[in-house]
Design an enzyme around this catalytic site. Structure first.
Site, PDB file in Angstrom:
ATOM      1  N   HIS A 136       0.750  -1.170  -0.003  1.00 21.05           N
ATOM      2  CA  HIS A 136      -0.125  -0.170  -0.146  1.00 21.05           C
ATOM      3  C   HIS A 136       0.746   1.074   0.026  1.00 21.05           C
ATOM      4  O   HIS A 136       0.326   2.518   0.375  1.00 21.05           O
ATOM      5  CB  HIS A 136      -1.034  -0.063   1.159  1.00 21.05           C
ATOM      6  CG  HIS A 136      -2.041  -1.090   1.200  1.00 21.05           C
ATOM      7  ND1 HIS A 136      -2.694  -1.349   0.283  1.00 21.05           N
ATOM      8  CD2 HIS A 136      -2.109  -2.375   1.803  1.00 21.05           C
ATOM      9  CE1 HIS A 136      -3.795  -2.364   0.384  1.00 21.05           C
ATOM     10  NE2 HIS A 136      -2.975  -2.834   1.525  1.00 21.05           N
ATOM     11  N   ILE A 178       0.995   6.991  -0.135  1.00 23.55           N
ATOM     12  CA  ILE A 178       0.426   5.984   0.372  1.00 23.55           C
ATOM     13  C   ILE A 178      -1.047   5.715  -0.362  1.00 23.55           C
ATOM     14  O   ILE A 178      -1.686   6.677  -0.576  1.00 23.55           O
ATOM     15  CB  ILE A 178       0.006   6.224   1.954  1.00 23.55           C
ATOM     16  CG1 ILE A 178       1.299   6.343   2.604  1.00 23.55           C
ATOM     17  CG2 ILE A 178      -0.833   5.149   2.511  1.00 23.55           C
ATOM     18  CD1 ILE A 178       1.326   6.892   3.957  1.00 23.55           C
ATOM     19  N   CYS A 179      -1.275   4.282  -0.669  1.00 25.71           N
ATOM     20  CA  CYS A 179      -2.486   3.758  -1.558  1.00 25.71           C
ATOM     21  C   CYS A 179      -3.482   3.911  -0.519  1.00 25.71           C
ATOM     22  O   CYS A 179      -3.381   3.039   0.327  1.00 25.71           O
ATOM     23  CB  CYS A 179      -2.137   2.751  -2.282  1.00 25.71           C
ATOM     24  SG  CYS A 179      -3.702   2.173  -2.973  1.00 25.71           S
ATOM     25  N   LEU A 180      -4.503   4.507  -1.028  1.00 24.52           N
ATOM     26  CA  LEU A 180      -5.696   4.339   0.238  1.00 24.52           C
ATOM     27  C   LEU A 180      -6.887   3.706  -0.367  1.00 24.52           C
ATOM     28  O   LEU A 180      -8.040   3.730   0.264  1.00 24.52           O
ATOM     29  CB  LEU A 180      -6.211   5.799   0.567  1.00 24.52           C
ATOM     30  CG  LEU A 180      -5.245   6.638   1.443  1.00 24.52           C
ATOM     31  CD1 LEU A 180      -5.619   7.977   1.865  1.00 24.52           C
ATOM     32  CD2 LEU A 180      -4.692   5.802   2.643  1.00 24.52           C
TER      33      LEU A 180
END
Length: 101
Positions: free
Chosen positions: A86, A93-95
């Site tokens: 993530h 940051i991948c949400l």
């Protein structure tokens, strides 16, 4: 001196709380925050008992003027960007885990 917006008041309150009682391994770069309340640099040590133990991370938090109703943008910066599903290689940051994905 101009009065602070509700967003700035909230940030100031949260910053003081974080600086007075930070979580273990977390520090705030007070000098950087002093230059710009809406952009924080946070130093964080990898948690004990994980593969990140002994690794030092820096994160940049950018708060927009609608905070806390808009989430801050949080990015890993500096040399140690964790290898994690993530976290993109550029530190973002991948949400997607918070949505339908």
């Amino acid at each position: 001196m101009a009065s602070m917006s509700p967003s700035e008041l909230r940030l100031q309150k949260e910053l003081m709380s974080l600086m007075k009682k930070p979580p273990l391994g977390v520090t705030v770069d007070a000098e950087e925050v002093g230059k710009n309340l809406s952009q924080w640099i946070i130093h964080m040590d990898g948690a004990q008992g994980t593969l990140y133990k002994g690794v030092h991370f820096q994160l940049q938090f950018k708060f927009r003027n609608k905070y806390p109703f808009d989430s801050p943008e949080v990015t890993f910066i500096a040399a140690n960007i964790p290898v994690h599903p993530h976290v993109y290689s550029n530190g973002h940051i991948c949400l997607s885990i918070l949505t339908k994905d």
